[in-house]
Design a protein around this motif. Structure first.
Motif, mmCIF file in Angstrom:
data_model
loop_
_atom_site.group_PDB
_atom_site.id
_atom_site.type_symbol
_atom_site.label_atom_id
_atom_site.label_comp_id
_atom_site.label_asym_id
_atom_site.label_seq_id
_atom_site.Cartn_x
_atom_site.Cartn_y
_atom_site.Cartn_z
ATOM 1 N N PHE A 406 29.045 -9.098 -14.600
ATOM 2 C CA PHE A 406 28.910 -10.554 -14.499
ATOM 3 C C PHE A 406 28.087 -11.109 -15.657
ATOM 4 O O PHE A 406 28.450 -12.119 -16.282
ATOM 5 N N LEU A 407 26.961 -10.450 -15.970
ATOM 6 C CA LEU A 407 26.119 -10.918 -17.076
ATOM 7 C C LEU A 407 26.864 -10.868 -18.400
ATOM 8 O O LEU A 407 26.725 -11.768 -19.237
ATOM 9 N N GLN A 408 27.656 -9.812 -18.591
ATOM 10 C CA GLN A 408 28.425 -9.700 -19.830
ATOM 11 C C GLN A 408 29.440 -10.837 -19.939
ATOM 12 O O GLN A 408 29.594 -11.455 -21.005
ATOM 13 N N LEU A 409 30.119 -11.129 -18.833
ATOM 14 C CA LEU A 409 31.105 -12.211 -18.833
ATOM 15 C C LEU A 409 30.424 -13.563 -19.073
ATOM 16 O O LEU A 409 30.914 -14.385 -19.865
ATOM 17 N N LEU A 410 29.279 -13.797 -18.423
ATOM 18 C CA LEU A 410 28.551 -15.046 -18.628
ATOM 19 C C LEU A 410 28.101 -15.165 -20.081
ATOM 20 O O LEU A 410 28.210 -16.244 -20.689
ATOM 21 N N GLY A 411 27.614 -14.046 -20.652
ATOM 22 C CA GLY A 411 27.189 -14.072 -22.047
ATOM 23 C C GLY A 411 28.330 -14.415 -22.988
ATOM 24 O O GLY A 411 28.146 -15.151 -23.967
ATOM 25 N N GLU A 412 29.523 -13.890 -22.697
ATOM 26 C CA GLU A 412 30.690 -14.196 -23.533
ATOM 27 C C GLU A 412 31.043 -15.680 -23.451
ATOM 28 O O GLU A 412 31.388 -16.303 -24.471
ATOM 29 N N ARG A 413 30.958 -16.246 -22.246
ATOM 30 C CA ARG A 413 31.263 -17.670 -22.089
ATOM 31 C C ARG A 413 30.241 -18.531 -22.836
ATOM 32 O O ARG A 413 30.602 -19.521 -23.476
ATOM 33 N N VAL A 414 28.970 -18.150 -22.744
ATOM 34 C CA VAL A 414 27.918 -18.913 -23.431
ATOM 35 C C VAL A 414 28.089 -18.825 -24.942
ATOM 36 O O VAL A 414 27.989 -19.823 -25.661
ATOM 37 N N GLU A 415 28.378 -17.621 -25.435
ATOM 38 C CA GLU A 415 28.555 -17.439 -26.876
ATOM 39 C C GLU A 415 29.751 -18.232 -27.394
ATOM 40 O O GLU A 415 29.693 -18.862 -28.452
#
Length: 493
Positions: A406-415
């Motif tokens: 989940f954190l990886q996916l959220l980080g990708e969306r933020v980036e």
């Protein structure tokens, strides 16, 4: 309008910096931050910097310029030793403020710093610096434009790697150069239009001049439009991507917030409706800033306080850049996808929420997967994607299963939302810039409206557009227009 009247008209719009006693004074301040530390830096700037340094070092001659020298610092009245410090003499104009400066690198004890600042305050002509006054003087003396000054403030307050990179790029002048380039082209267009107004009946103006002005204005409009249509990348990176955690009561929203913060930021309780206000936390997700909001559970309630919490939750949902909808995996029916479709429609039931749902990124978190039998989550996620639903992330805040994904996916969306601050054209970073650029673009559109009717009114729109660009960098003047007129046209020889 004759040329002499044009000259007076333009000169009346000259940007003047009024000098006063404050600007001519010498200022001082602690520049290294407050609190106990190993070394503290005290900065002095202004015409009395040299005499100040000489006075504090017992009348000794000034040290070599820009070379650190160990000197005793003495109380000007009594000659009592205050500290042994590294001092630097920095003659202007090649300093941060453009003025004569000196720096005192003293020991960082509170008594030492207080004693040196007290001694400076007793010297005639010295005043404590106001907030931002060193940077203000750097701007007034032409060492920085407004975009670079704002970038310095952003750099000081940067908390993530991406914020630091964006601030450094803007501080290097990339954004200012872009706007100054547009200002230069617009200045040329305005000068040519003014020249045609005053001398169009003479033979000194070449043919097709106004046609080239029209083309250049259209090109500027297109470039401004592309610059404004940036999905607020720079502003999001500067201020933080707003992530709202929403969903029904007892789904695990506060548990998710605590897991992301790695601390008990919100109260977690089996009692439904525990969270009644918005709980906020600032996070660094993959080098990008995130403003995380845990909200009250969305439900109908007769409790006045909880109802206000639900209202605030919906308000945060409408303001969010990314919405994380948390649902309880243990309460999901067999037909999960239709259920999620109905629930997401209920969450975004208001017109404002529906618009935000179209603009924002949405993620669905199925929490408490440790309480349900194993499921084919991959197939469920694929089915949800095929039905046009947001990405589904199964996880357990209790066991940590699925949390890293989940954190990886959220980080990708933020980036993706912020972009690479070092790639491509520099991004807008301030709401102030956006407002001035929108006004500039409006004025350019008005130019075409007036162009065939009245060239004088059209030229005034170019002047308004130029003034809006000048407000961004802090350079608002008329001399540049005169320079172009004299350079490009041999008027009067």
């Amino acid at each position: 309008m004759k040329f002499n009247r044009l000259l007076i008209f333009l000169k009346q719009r000259r940007f003047r910096t009024t000098s006063n006693s404050r600007e001519r004074s010498t200022i001082f301040a602690l520049s290294s931050g407050h609190g106990r530390c190993g070394v503290a830096v005290i900065r002095v700037s202004g015409p009395a910097s040299s005499t100040t340094l000489s006075c504090l070092t017992g009348g000794r001659p000034l040290p070599t310029a820009r070379a650190a020298t160990l000197r005793p610092l003495l109380e000007p009245g009594s000659g009592e030793r205050l500290d042994s410090a590294l001092v630097l003499w920095l003659p202007g104009p090649h300093t941060f403020t453009g003025e004569d400066c000196c720096e005192l690198h003293v020991h960082g004890g509170l008594a030492v710093v207080s004693g040196v600042l007290g001694a400076l305050g007793c010297l005639a002509g010295l005043q404590p610096a106001q907030a931002g006054e060193f940077t203000k003087r750097a701007f007034q003396n032409g060492r920085l434009d407004l975009t670079e000054a704002e970038a310095l403030g952003d750099l000081i307050h940067a908390e993530t790697e991406a914020q630091r990179r964006q601030a450094l790029r803007q501080m290097a002048g990339d954004l200012g150069r872009l706007y100054r380039g547009w200002s230069g082209r617009l200045t040329r267009c305005l000068a040519h239009a003014e020249a045609d107004i005053d001398f169009g009946e003479d033979d000194n103006i070449e043919e097709g001049l106004l046609g080239r002005v029209d083309t250049e204005v259209r090109d500027l409009q297109a470039e401004l439009g592309r610059h404004l249509c940036d999905s607020r990348r720079g502003e999001r990176l500067r201020g933080g991507v707003r992530v709202a955690i929403v969903g029904p009561t007892n789904a695990g929203k506060s548990s998710l917030l605590n897991a992301m913060c790695q601390r008990p930021a919100a109260i977690v309780s089996p009692v439904a409706g525990t969270t009644r206000d918005v709980v906020e936390a600032a996070l660094n997700v993959g080098g990008y800033p995130v403003l995380l909001s845990d909200t009250a559970g969305l439900r109908e309630t007769a409790d006045t306080v909880e109802r206000e919490g639900v209202r605030r939750a919906r308000e945060r949902l409408e303001q969010a850049d990314i919405v994380v909808v948390v649902v309880d995996a243990a309460e999901l029916p067999p037909d999960v996808v239709p259920f999620l479709q109905r629930y997401l429609s209920e969450v975004s039931s208001s017109p404002e929420s529906q618009q935000r749902r179209a603009d924002a990124d949405w993620l669905v978190v199925c929490n408490k997967t440790d309480l349900v039998p194993p499921r084919d989550w991959d197939r469920l996620c694929l089915a949800a994607e095929q039905r046009g639903l947001p990405r589904v992330c199964p996880l357990s805040c209790k066991t940590g299963s699925g949390f890293d994904g989940f954190l990886q996916l959220l980080g990708e969306r933020v980036e993706k939302m912020c972009g690479d601050p070092l790639a491509g054209s520099p991004s807008l970073t301030q709401a102030r810039h956006r407002l001035h650029l929108q006004s500039c673009a409006h004025a350019l559109a008005q130019y075409h409206r007036h162009r065939q009717l009245d060239l004088v009114l059209a030229a005034e729109q170019l002047r308004l557009a130029l003034r809006q660009l000048g407000k961004i960098t802090g350079k608002i003047g008329a001399e540049e227009i005169l320079d172009v007129i004299f350079r490009d046209f041999c008027i009067g020889k």
